[in-house]
Design an enzyme around this catalytic site. Structure first.
Site, PDB file in Angstrom:
ATOM      1  N   LYS A 174       0.812  -1.221   0.000  1.00 32.32           N
ATOM      2  CA  LYS A 174       0.000   0.000   0.000  1.00 32.32           C
ATOM      3  C   LYS A 174       0.844   1.268   0.000  1.00 32.32           C
ATOM      4  CE  LYS A 174      -4.124  -1.993   0.213  1.00 32.32           C
ATOM      5  NZ  LYS A 174      -5.082  -1.863  -0.913  1.00 32.32           N
ATOM      6  N   GLU A 194      -9.745   5.815   2.961  1.00 30.94           N
ATOM      7  CA  GLU A 194     -10.593   4.729   3.432  1.00 30.94           C
ATOM      8  C   GLU A 194      -9.679   3.549   3.699  1.00 30.94           C
ATOM      9  OE1 GLU A 194      -9.918   5.165   0.304  1.00 30.94           O
ATOM     10  OE2 GLU A 194      -9.364   3.148  -0.298  1.00 30.94           O
ATOM     11  N   SER A 202       1.867  -9.554  -0.882  1.00 34.08           N
ATOM     12  CA  SER A 202       1.461  -8.150  -0.781  1.00 34.08           C
ATOM     13  C   SER A 202       1.611  -7.558   0.613  1.00 34.08           C
ATOM     14  CB  SER A 202       0.020  -7.982  -1.258  1.00 34.08           C
ATOM     15  OG  SER A 202      -0.856  -8.780  -0.490  1.00 34.08           O
TER      16      SER A 202
HETATM   17  C1  LIG Z   1      -1.681  -6.977   2.396  1.00 31.41           C
HETATM   18  C2  LIG Z   1      -2.811  -6.630   1.502  1.00 31.41           C
HETATM   19  N1  LIG Z   1      -2.923  -7.246   0.332  1.00 31.41           N
HETATM   20  C3  LIG Z   1      -3.943  -6.974  -0.517  1.00 31.41           C
HETATM   21  C4  LIG Z   1      -4.917  -6.069  -0.203  1.00 31.41           C
HETATM   22  C5  LIG Z   1      -6.045  -5.853  -1.157  1.00 31.41           C
HETATM   23  O1  LIG Z   1      -5.989  -4.642  -1.866  1.00 31.41           O
HETATM   24  P1  LIG Z   1      -5.579  -4.596  -3.379  1.00 31.41           P
HETATM   25  O2  LIG Z   1      -6.430  -5.583  -4.113  1.00 31.41           O
HETATM   26  O3  LIG Z   1      -5.845  -3.200  -3.788  1.00 31.41           O
HETATM   27  O4  LIG Z   1      -4.151  -4.933  -3.496  1.00 31.41           O
HETATM   28  C6  LIG Z   1      -4.836  -5.375   1.017  1.00 31.41           C
HETATM   29  C7  LIG Z   1      -5.857  -4.384   1.380  1.00 31.41           C
HETATM   30  O5  LIG Z   1      -6.016  -3.940   2.458  1.00 31.41           O
HETATM   31  C8  LIG Z   1      -3.753  -5.673   1.888  1.00 31.41           C
HETATM   32  O6  LIG Z   1      -3.638  -5.057   3.072  1.00 31.41           O
END
Ligand SMILES: Cc1ncc(COP(=O)(O)O)c(C=O)c1O
Lengths: 273, 406
Positions: free
Chosen positions: B99, B121, B388
């Site tokens: 993020k 948000e 992620s």
């Molecule tokens: C670690 C992590 N991965 C994925 C996501 C999902 O968001 P996005 O699909 O925008 O990557 C989030 C959202 O809070 C997250 O914290």
């Protein structure tokens, strides 16, 4: 001439400002809506704006949000809103009706199907909060096909070149959002509204209605001095909710709205020239 | 010829209207239209401004800690016995998820536009934490909107945001999750549009957000592509990422879109199963509609009302998805699949035990699917999974499910 244009012309001849109440269809209950609409006409409503409930009403303040939530809990949906319009039309063929809602339910029904069903029901106009001029072409074509007005918003932040563009595509009337904020907010500045209306009038001959921050006879009166129409929403939705939450009946909720509308009507008419 | 057309295709979106095919656009109230136009002008200018790009690169390197490693998960790959799996370690970024790549970029935009207040948000709290972090560093006021349900299940992140000086506003309307937090952020923005920059946390929202968030997150894929070539001498055979709004997925996928040999899998939250309505998989089980300023696949009922979603992970618990993903689905470039709550939970434990890496529950959905995919491939093939985020924020949730009081 459309019902909306006819109504504004008639009011102009009388030197009066249009009173446009907003309620959410299906709030506080589904069977209140049509009797309430008739009663609002008796209390001086010139045009009725019927809110189509949506799960995610992004432009609404808490009062109207809760109205949407109650209506959805009561099972209200777009096709049923149109059924209410049809029912209202059985006994009132003259009061212009405007639906105000969000893009998705209309898009989900299909623009063409909506236009057909809405005009058959006796609806005069549609205002979709989240379809700005950039996205309006598709739905406009359908509304024009059935002779319905598409009501556009102009905001305090709308630059002059956009006003020109909006004026070019607008019909019925133009709805000026009186403040930066959501419905029911409390920081309306009448001098600013007057200035902005003047700017819009330099690009359009359509009537101008003002809404979002008008809550009582006083604020309606000051706005009526500069506008062709005054929209009152949160105050009505609130007075109904208050009545019901104190254990009041549907009839009492309708009376409460009518009482407030009577006062607002008086306030508006006291400015008549 | 064919490669020539496909080479250009992915650079043609969004178009001037902010559309990805029939998706995207600017479905917002008139009050915000001028602010979106301003943002687009500023962004398009700064996107080609060398000094601005250097500012971002500098922050990404020294503040975020990029580049993030591309790590071969050997024991995990061995245990599966199929394709070799590499993890793009976004969990090692400052604040613990991808993020922050986006908040660094948007906060610099806010600064250039002279805004003194930022709002965001958040679902899992990762985007809220990343925003609060950058706001602290730049001295900006920060308000984060978060659904009441998410405040309960991500309590640690709520406290983190408060420590960082942000105000966390609890949202109790609608389903009390991410979508409602986004509604409330939009309402704040419309009210305070003169002073406030809305830092959207994923590739959703009205144009130009899906474009600029994609651009800021694409650093993930650019690095991964170069690292793959350097470490394995070739491109990966497949990419896997979880999809909430879709920002970590688009960040990994986008720089590879023209590499036709690279297969891509976006993993949505299957919740209790897509046949149950208790899920958050609009690309798999939804239909197109309009929410939060763009046209995209949504979970909606027969009246066009947005449905409540369910996922074990707050960050995937969203009924919509970024419009570019809707387009990539329709043209068939990316495969969208699901992993259920229990599958994600198993993957969470597995990676923690076998690699000593504790993933976020969002990420665990990607890992669960990658395991199945790897098993169907050969050891000569490679997969990159976007790791992620890290799972510290989810420890209490997992403990509760496992019946443990911490
Ligand atoms: C670690 C992590 N991965 C994925 C996501 C999902 O968001 P996005 O699909 O925008 O990557 C989030 C959202 O809070 C997250 O914290």
């Amino acid at each position: 001439m459309s019902r909306i244009a006819g109504r504004f012309q008639q009011l102009a001849e009388q030197g009066r400002t249009a009173l446009i109440p907003y309620i959410v269809a299906g709030d506080p209950s589904c069977d209140v809506t049509v009797p309430l609409m008739h009663r609002m006409v008796k209390s001086g409503a010139d045009i009725i704006e019927l809110g189509v409930p949506f799960s995610d009403p992004m432009s609404e303040g808490p009062v109207i949000q809760q109205g949407h939530e109650r209506a959805l809990e009561n099972g209200m949906c777009l096709s049923q809103v149109l059924a209410l319009v049809k029912e209202f039309r059985k006994f009132d063929d003259t009061t212009p009706l405007l639906l105000m809602g969000y893009a998705n339910p209309v898009m989900h029904m299909g623009y063409a199907a909506f236009a057909d069903a809405a005009s058959a029901a006796g609806l005069d106009a549609l205002l979709t909060v989240d379809i700005p001029p950039e996205e309006v072409e598709e739905i406009n074509a359908e509304l024009q096909r059935v002779g319905m007005d598409n009501i556009f918003l102009v905001a305090p932040t709308t630059p002059e070149e956009r006003i020109v563009r909006i004026a070019a595509g607008a019909s019925g009337f133009i709805y000026y959002v009186s403040l930066k904020g959501v419905t029911g907010a409390g920081h309306l500045d009448v001098n600013e509204v007057a200035q902005r209306l003047a700017a819009i009038r330099s690009h359009s001959t359509l009537p101008l209605a003002v809404g979002f921050g008008i809550k009582d006879a006083d604020s309606a009166k000051t706005v009526a001095a500069v506008a062709d129409g005054v929209v009152v929403g949160s105050a009505l939705v609130d007075v109904m909710a208050q009545t019901v939450s104190r254990g009041g009946s549907s009839g009492q909720a309708i009376d409460a709205v009518a009482g407030l509308l009577d006062e607002i009507r008086k306030g508006i008419d006291s400015t008549a020239s | 010829m064919t490669s020539n057309t496909s080479e250009n295709l992915y650079d043609t979106v969004p178009d001037a209207q902010g559309r990805f095919g029939q998706y995207g656009g600017k479905f917002v109230a008139e009050t915000l239209m001028a602010a979106l136009a301003d943002l687009e002008v500023v962004y398009r200018t700064l996107a080609v401004d060398e000094q601005f790009q250097q500012e971002i690169d500098n922050d990404l390197q020294h503040y975020v800690g990029r580049p993030s490693p591309l790590y071969e998960a050997s024991r995990w790959s061995d245990s599966i016995g199929g394709a070799r799996i590499y993890l793009k370690r976004e969990d090692l970024n400052h604040t613990g998820a991808h993020k922050v790549n986006n908040t660094v970029g948007q906060a610099l935009l806010a600064k250039h536009m002279g805004k003194t207040r930022v709002i965001a948000e958040t679902g899992a709290g990762q985007h809220g934490v990343a925003t609060a972090t950058i706001a602290a560093r730049l001295g900006l006021d920060c308000v984060v909107f978060m659904g009441e349900t998410d405040i309960q299940r991500q309590a640690l992140n709520v406290y983190r945001m408060k420590l960082l000086g942000a105000e966390v506003v609890s949202v109790s309307s609608g389903s009390r999750t991410l979508k409602d937090a986004m509604n409330e952020a939009m309402r704040d923005w419309v009210t305070n549009v003169d002073t406030t920059f809305y830092i959207i946390g994923t590739v959703a929202g009205p144009h130009p957000y899906p474009m600029l968030v994609r651009d800021f997150q694409s650093v993930i894929g650019r690095e991964a592509r170069a690292q793959s070539l350097a470490q394995t001498g070739r491109l990966p055979d497949a990419l896997v990422a979880c999809v909430g709004g879709g920002s970590n997925a688009i960040g990994l996928f986008h720089p590879f879109l023209q590499d036709e040999t690279v297969a891509m899998y976006g993993v949505e939250a299957g919740g209790h199963g897509v046949s149950t309505n208790q899920h958050a998989a609009p690309l798999t089980a939804g239909t197109p509609g309009v929410l939060h300023g763009n046209r995209t696949y949504l979970m909606q009922d027969g009246d066009g009302q947005i449905m409540d979603t369910h996922s074990i992970s707050a960050g995937l618990d969203y009924p919509g998805v970024g419009p570019e993903h809707s387009w990539l689905k329709d043209i068939g470039r990316v495969n969208y699949v699901v992993a259920k709550d229990d599958e994600a939970l198993r993957a969470f434990h597995k990676l923690t035990e076998i690699e000593g890496i504790m993933p976020a529950l969002e990420t665990s959905h990607a890992l669960a699917y990658a395991e199945t995919l790897a098993a169907s491939m050969t050891p000569q093939q490679t997969i990159i999974v976007n790791l992620s985020g890290r799972g510290d924020k989810d420890i209490l949730t997992v403990a509760k499910i496992d019946g443990i009081v911490v």
